[in-house]
Design an enzyme around this catalytic site. Structure first.
Site, PDB file in Angstrom:
ATOM      1  N   ASP A  11       0.757  -1.235  -0.030  1.00  0.00           N
ATOM      2  CA  ASP A  11       0.065  -0.089  -0.092  1.00  0.00           C
ATOM      3  C   ASP A  11       0.924   1.292   0.095  1.00  0.00           C
ATOM      4  OD1 ASP A  11      -2.125  -1.679   0.460  1.00  0.00           O
ATOM      5  OD2 ASP A  11      -2.784  -0.825   2.091  1.00  0.00           O
ATOM      6  N   HIS A 155       4.205  -2.155   3.124  1.00  0.00           N
ATOM      7  CA  HIS A 155       4.118  -0.631   2.421  1.00  0.00           C
ATOM      8  C   HIS A 155       5.432  -0.569   1.743  1.00  0.00           C
ATOM      9  CE1 HIS A 155       0.995  -0.589   5.853  1.00  0.00           C
ATOM     10  NE2 HIS A 155       0.532   0.510   5.139  1.00  0.00           N
TER      11      HIS A 155
HETATM   12 ZN   LIG Z   1      -2.583   3.295   3.012  1.00  0.00          ZN
END
Ligand SMILES: [Zn+2]
Length: 188
Positions: A11, A155
């Protein structure tokens, strides 16, 4: 027999500093992942090229809203705009709009699914990689918790997460897992 499948998802990218290193590592390992991209990050630096590269290298690209906002705190119109503008931006780069999205903070409004024709994808393994720079900690959490059909959340905007991701791939591949894009898990 087919190897048990798991999916790596990233993400908050693309990130000019760390995403290239991740893409290189995934390519070396012949692994396809899923990237949920933030619209305004795509427009920074030469990040459009990274989106193109992701697509060309076989990764799945999903939507993570334009400004990383919590969907349930927006009006229907604002929420629609956050998703639509990001879909349009991605389509302008890779020639097709994402079919999957990850709602920031996991908060979602059901009525958007029909309106946008987009499928929300959450996760099952979350090492909270954004809270630590300790690579071993991230790797250990993921490797201990992951089982067949899991969706791992990481991430690609942190160096530690990128290093951890590649180590996770090496360890779980050695355990016999195959990494697939989330569409393959959801259609399974
Ligand atoms: Zn996010």
């Amino acid at each position: 027999m087919e190897k048990p499948m798991i999916a790596l998802t990233f993400d908050d990218g693309p990130n000019a500093q760390f995403t290239p290193k991740l893409l290189e590592g995934l390519k070396q390992r012949n692994v396809h992942a899923t990237f949920f991209l933030i619209g305004e990050n795509i427009e920074q630096n030469s990040n459009r090229n990274l989106v193109k590269q992701m697509y060309e290298e076989g990764h799945l690209i999903g939507n993570h809203t334009y400004r990383h906002l919590e969907i349930t705190k927006l009006s229907d119109e604002e929420a629609y705009e956050e998703i639509k503008s990001t879909n349009d931006l991605i389509e302008s780069i890779i020639g097709k709009a994402p079919e999957y999205m990850r709602p920031p903070f996991g908060s979602w409004q059901r009525n958007l699914e029909k309106k946008m024709m987009i499928i929300p994808v959450l996760w099952t393994v979350d090492p909270l990689d954004w809270t630590t720079e300790n690579v071993d900690e991230i790797v250990n959490k993921v490797v201990t918790e992951t089982k067949e059909n899991d969706i791992i959340l990481l991430h690609d905007c942190y160096n530690s997460s990128v290093i951890a991701a590649l180590r996770i791939v090496d360890l779980l591949q050695a355990e016999g897992y195959q990494f697939v894009t989330v569409d393959k898990l959801l259609l399974n």
